[in-house]
Write a protein that holds these residues in place. Structure first.
Motif, PDB file in Angstrom:
ATOM      1  N   VAL A  29       0.773  -1.155   0.015  1.00 59.40           N
ATOM      2  CA  VAL A  29       0.182  -0.139  -0.114  1.00 59.40           C
ATOM      3  C   VAL A  29       0.906   1.343  -0.102  1.00 59.40           C
ATOM      4  N   LEU A  30       1.968   1.275   0.805  1.00 64.87           N
ATOM      5  CA  LEU A  30       2.636   2.513   0.957  1.00 64.87           C
ATOM      6  C   LEU A  30       3.731   2.587  -0.371  1.00 64.87           C
ATOM      7  N   GLU A  31       4.208   1.681  -0.901  1.00 65.82           N
ATOM      8  CA  GLU A  31       4.861   1.718  -2.116  1.00 65.82           C
ATOM      9  C   GLU A  31       4.038   2.060  -3.269  1.00 65.82           C
ATOM     10  N   GLU A  32       2.680   1.572  -3.344  1.00 63.05           N
ATOM     11  CA  GLU A  32       1.829   2.082  -4.520  1.00 63.05           C
ATOM     12  C   GLU A  32       1.694   3.544  -4.195  1.00 63.05           C
ATOM     13  N   ALA A  33       1.323   4.150  -3.358  1.00 63.76           N
ATOM     14  CA  ALA A  33       1.075   5.310  -2.886  1.00 63.76           C
ATOM     15  C   ALA A  33       2.419   6.520  -3.142  1.00 63.76           C
ATOM     16  N   GLY A  34       3.666   5.919  -3.449  1.00 66.86           N
ATOM     17  CA  GLY A  34       4.777   6.584  -3.743  1.00 66.86           C
ATOM     18  C   GLY A  34       5.820   6.672  -2.567  1.00 66.86           C
ATOM     19  N   PHE A  35       5.676   6.013  -1.391  1.00 70.92           N
ATOM     20  CA  PHE A  35       6.500   6.167  -0.542  1.00 70.92           C
ATOM     21  C   PHE A  35       7.652   5.160  -0.519  1.00 70.92           C
ATOM     22  N   GLY A  36       8.646   5.310   0.274  1.00 64.82           N
ATOM     23  CA  GLY A  36       9.841   4.196  -0.016  1.00 64.82           C
ATOM     24  C   GLY A  36       9.644   3.520   1.199  1.00 64.82           C
ATOM     25  N   VAL A  37       9.693   2.249   1.361  1.00 65.47           N
ATOM     26  CA  VAL A  37       9.792   1.534   2.618  1.00 65.47           C
ATOM     27  C   VAL A  37      10.923   0.968   2.807  1.00 65.47           C
ATOM     28  N   CYS A  38      11.467   1.676   3.915  1.00 69.98           N
ATOM     29  CA  CYS A  38      13.108   1.198   4.174  1.00 69.98           C
ATOM     30  C   CYS A  38      13.123   0.107   4.954  1.00 69.98           C
ATOM     31  N   ALA A  39      12.485  -0.413   5.705  1.00 70.77           N
ATOM     32  CA  ALA A  39      12.440  -1.590   6.588  1.00 70.77           C
ATOM     33  C   ALA A  39      11.312  -1.999   7.166  1.00 70.77           C
ATOM     34  N   GLY A  40      11.290  -3.210   7.307  1.00 70.06           N
ATOM     35  CA  GLY A  40      10.099  -3.900   7.997  1.00 70.06           C
ATOM     36  C   GLY A  40      10.584  -4.924   9.315  1.00 70.06           C
ATOM     37  N   ALA A  41      10.098  -4.182  10.438  1.00 68.99           N
ATOM     38  CA  ALA A  41      10.690  -5.007  11.682  1.00 68.99           C
ATOM     39  C   ALA A  41       9.518  -6.016  11.924  1.00 68.99           C
ATOM     40  N   ARG A  42       9.928  -6.972  12.626  1.00 68.22           N
ATOM     41  CA  ARG A  42       8.925  -7.990  12.923  1.00 68.22           C
ATOM     42  C   ARG A  42       8.557  -8.310  14.609  1.00 68.22           C
ATOM     43  N   ASP A  43       9.190  -7.430  15.371  1.00 70.51           N
ATOM     44  CA  ASP A  43       9.199  -7.349  16.621  1.00 70.51           C
ATOM     45  C   ASP A  43       9.612  -5.959  17.210  1.00 70.51           C
ATOM     46  N   GLY A  44       9.390  -5.814  18.357  1.00 69.92           N
ATOM     47  CA  GLY A  44       9.689  -4.336  19.055  1.00 69.92           C
ATOM     48  C   GLY A  44      11.134  -4.257  18.935  1.00 69.92           C
ATOM     49  N   ILE A  45      12.028  -5.209  19.263  1.00 73.85           N
ATOM     50  CA  ILE A  45      13.263  -4.783  19.546  1.00 73.85           C
ATOM     51  C   ILE A  45      13.839  -4.492  18.112  1.00 73.85           C
TER      52      ILE A  45
END
Length: 168
Positions: A25-41
């Motif tokens: 969704v974010l990339e289709e809107a033109g944002f760059g997704v720099c990372a995707g974390a799987r947990d809080g740490i």
């Protein structure tokens, strides 16, 4: 950063399907997704490494909850955090108390996500520009120039209009 810069978004979500949906969704809107974390740490660590412009962070993260991850990230840097939750209103309020700029409920609506990220970025940018203008005005006063020059100098430094561009 100039007007053609693409805003860098980091997501933090333990569900891989939701994490992939956020990225899409974010990339289709033109944002760059720099990372995707799987947990809080991992969210805290990736926020350090990637220095995103905005973070979309699930509150129900394993290892370190989203509220505490929000606190830790904000203790290190000033970045707008959008809390994402399918849980209680109480948890959402805790996230806002911890410094999240707003909360989006799951399941999220795509346009609401995009609009919320855009608003968070623009609000953060305006606040940064106000601080910048005040600093410029203070320096001008110290060196004996009119404070009224601060607006023009700040405009030259940041340029007019939106700082964040969503589309290529």
């Amino acid at each position: 950063m100039n007007n053609t810069a693409i805003a860098r978004v980091m997501t933090a979500e333990d569900d891989p399907i939701v994490r992939a949906d956020l990225r899409l969704v974010l990339e289709e809107a033109g944002f760059g997704v720099c990372a995707g974390a799987r947990d809080g740490i991992e969210a805290v660590e990736l926020a350090r490494v990637h220095a995103p412009d905005v973070i979309v962070l699930d509150l129900g993260l394993p290892r370190l909850g989203g509220v505490e991850a929000t606190r830790q990230i904000l203790s290190e840097r000033d970045v707008p955090i959008i809390a994402l939750t399918g849980r209680s209103t109480e948890l959402a309020l805790e996230a806002v108390d911890a410094g999240a700029v707003t909360v989006i409920r799951k399941p999220f609506v795509e346009q609401e996500l995009v609009d919320t990220v855009t608003t968070a970025l623009d609000t953060h940018r305006r606040a940064a520009r106000e601080v910048s203008r005040a600093a410029i005005a203070e320096i001008l006063e110290i060196v004996g120039y009119p404070e009224t020059w601060a607006d023009e100098l700040e405009q030259r430094a940041y340029g007019a209009g939106k700082l964040w561009k969503r589309t290529l």
